[in-house]
Design a protein around this motif. Sequence first.
Motif, PDB file in Angstrom:
ATOM      1  N   ALA A  95       0.839  -1.197   0.000  1.00 21.29           N
ATOM      2  CA  ALA A  95       0.000   0.000   0.000  1.00 21.29           C
ATOM      3  C   ALA A  95       0.875   1.249   0.000  1.00 21.29           C
ATOM      4  N   ALA A  96       1.958   1.219   0.768  1.00 21.98           N
ATOM      5  CA  ALA A  96       2.868   2.366   0.823  1.00 21.98           C
ATOM      6  C   ALA A  96       3.542   2.617  -0.526  1.00 21.98           C
ATOM      7  N   GLY A  97       3.702   1.576  -1.320  1.00 24.81           N
ATOM      8  CA  GLY A  97       4.302   1.704  -2.644  1.00 24.81           C
ATOM      9  C   GLY A  97       3.313   2.109  -3.709  1.00 24.81           C
ATOM     10  N   GLY A  98       2.043   2.259  -3.335  1.00 26.73           N
ATOM     11  CA  GLY A  98       1.017   2.669  -4.294  1.00 26.73           C
ATOM     12  C   GLY A  98      -0.028   1.604  -4.551  1.00 26.73           C
ATOM     13  N   GLY A  99       0.150   0.429  -3.941  1.00 24.67           N
ATOM     14  CA  GLY A  99      -0.796  -0.656  -4.169  1.00 24.67           C
ATOM     15  C   GLY A  99      -0.546  -1.345  -5.495  1.00 24.67           C
ATOM     16  N   ASP A 100      -1.173  -2.492  -5.662  1.00 21.95           N
ATOM     17  CA  ASP A 100      -1.012  -3.252  -6.898  1.00 21.95           C
ATOM     18  C   ASP A 100      -1.476  -2.427  -8.095  1.00 21.95           C
ATOM     19  N   ALA A 101      -0.847  -2.676  -9.225  1.00 21.09           N
ATOM     20  CA  ALA A 101      -1.206  -1.996 -10.470  1.00 21.09           C
ATOM     21  C   ALA A 101      -0.991  -2.975 -11.615  1.00 21.09           C
ATOM     22  N   GLY A 102      -1.623  -2.690 -12.717  1.00 17.35           N
ATOM     23  CA  GLY A 102      -1.440  -3.550 -13.879  1.00 17.35           C
ATOM     24  C   GLY A 102      -2.184  -2.990 -15.059  1.00 17.35           C
ATOM     25  N   GLY A 103      -2.195  -3.769 -16.109  1.00 14.76           N
ATOM     26  CA  GLY A 103      -2.889  -3.356 -17.315  1.00 14.76           C
ATOM     27  C   GLY A 103      -2.498  -4.220 -18.489  1.00 14.76           C
ATOM     28  N   SER A 104      -2.793  -3.720 -19.664  1.00 16.44           N
ATOM     29  CA  SER A 104      -2.520  -4.420 -20.917  1.00 16.44           C
ATOM     30  C   SER A 104      -1.577  -3.578 -21.767  1.00 16.44           C
ATOM     31  N   TYR A 105      -0.927  -4.234 -22.719  1.00 16.21           N
ATOM     32  CA  TYR A 105      -0.004  -3.513 -23.591  1.00 16.21           C
ATOM     33  C   TYR A 105      -0.039  -4.110 -24.983  1.00 16.21           C
ATOM     34  N   MET A 106       0.380  -3.290 -25.939  1.00 14.63           N
ATOM     35  CA  MET A 106       0.641  -3.722 -27.305  1.00 14.63           C
ATOM     36  C   MET A 106       1.951  -3.058 -27.689  1.00 14.63           C
ATOM     37  N   LEU A 107       2.934  -3.871 -27.992  1.00 16.68           N
ATOM     38  CA  LEU A 107       4.266  -3.384 -28.311  1.00 16.68           C
ATOM     39  C   LEU A 107       4.626  -3.738 -29.744  1.00 16.68           C
ATOM     40  N   VAL A 108       5.388  -2.855 -30.384  1.00 15.90           N
ATOM     41  CA  VAL A 108       5.980  -3.161 -31.683  1.00 15.90           C
ATOM     42  C   VAL A 108       7.479  -3.303 -31.453  1.00 15.90           C
ATOM     43  N   PHE A 109       8.015  -4.418 -31.906  1.00 15.59           N
ATOM     44  CA  PHE A 109       9.445  -4.705 -31.800  1.00 15.59           C
ATOM     45  C   PHE A 109      10.093  -4.565 -33.167  1.00 15.59           C
ATOM     46  N   GLU A 110      11.339  -4.105 -33.156  1.00 18.06           N
ATOM     47  CA  GLU A 110      12.161  -4.050 -34.353  1.00 18.06           C
ATOM     48  C   GLU A 110      13.399  -4.909 -34.121  1.00 18.06           C
ATOM     49  N   LYS A 111      13.752  -5.723 -35.109  1.00 16.07           N
ATOM     50  CA  LYS A 111      14.973  -6.522 -35.015  1.00 16.07           C
ATOM     51  C   LYS A 111      16.141  -5.626 -35.408  1.00 16.07           C
ATOM     52  N   THR A 112      17.021  -5.365 -34.450  1.00 12.96           N
ATOM     53  CA  THR A 112      18.153  -4.465 -34.654  1.00 12.96           C
ATOM     54  C   THR A 112      19.443  -5.276 -34.548  1.00 12.96           C
ATOM     55  N   PRO A 113      20.581  -4.659 -34.849  1.00 15.53           N
ATOM     56  CA  PRO A 113      21.850  -5.374 -34.654  1.00 15.53           C
ATOM     57  C   PRO A 113      22.077  -5.788 -33.192  1.00 15.53           C
ATOM     58  N   LYS A 114      21.384  -5.122 -32.256  1.00 14.45           N
ATOM     59  CA  LYS A 114      21.508  -5.458 -30.830  1.00 14.45           C
ATOM     60  C   LYS A 114      20.380  -6.373 -30.362  1.00 14.45           C
ATOM     61  N   GLY A 115      19.638  -6.950 -31.306  1.00 12.55           N
ATOM     62  CA  GLY A 115      18.536  -7.847 -30.959  1.00 12.55           C
ATOM     63  C   GLY A 115      17.189  -7.155 -31.109  1.00 12.55           C
ATOM     64  N   TRP A 116      16.137  -7.837 -30.675  1.00  6.56           N
ATOM     65  CA  TRP A 116      14.785  -7.298 -30.765  1.00  6.56           C
ATOM     66  C   TRP A 116      14.608  -6.202 -29.727  1.00  6.56           C
ATOM     67  N   LYS A 117      14.147  -5.025 -30.169  1.00  9.76           N
ATOM     68  CA  LYS A 117      13.970  -3.867 -29.297  1.00  9.76           C
ATOM     69  C   LYS A 117      12.575  -3.277 -29.501  1.00  9.76           C
TER      70      LYS A 117
END
Length: 129
Positions: A95-117
Motif C-alpha cells: 500500500a505504501a508503494g502505491g498498491g497493486d497496479a497492472g494493465g494491458s499492452y501492445m508493443l511493436v518490436f524491431e529486429k536491430t543489430p543489438k537484438g529485438w527492441k
Amino acid sequence: MTADESAIRAVFAQQAVDWNRGDLDAFATGYKNSPDILFIGSTISRGYAGMLERYRTVFSTREKMGTLTYSDVEVQTLDERFATATGKFHLERTAAGGGDAGGSYMLVFEKTPKGWKIIRDVTIPSPKQ
C-alpha cells in the motif's frame, strides 16, 4: 515457437528480472535507444531518454517499483524485421508503494543489430478497483 518469438519472449523475461532487482537502466535496454520510439498511454511521448526519466520519477523507490510479472504474452512476427507483442503486466506493491497496479499492452518490436527492441509501446492501465 520460432527463434524470433523465443528471442522476443526472452526480452520480457530479462526485463522482469531487471525490474525486480530495481535496475531501471537495464530494464530500459529492452527498448531501442532512439529519440523516435513512441509511447502511448494517458499521454503521447517520444524518446528513450524521456522514457527513462519518467520511469525514474514515477518508480523512484523499490517500494514503488514492486514486483513485475507479465502474463498472456502473445507474439506475432510481421516480417523478418518487425513483430508485435500483446499481453498483461502486473505490479505487486505494498500500500505504501502505491498498491497493486497492472494493465494491458501492445508493443511493436524491431529486429536491430543489438537484438529485438521495443519501438512502440501502447500501455493501458487497468481501472483501480
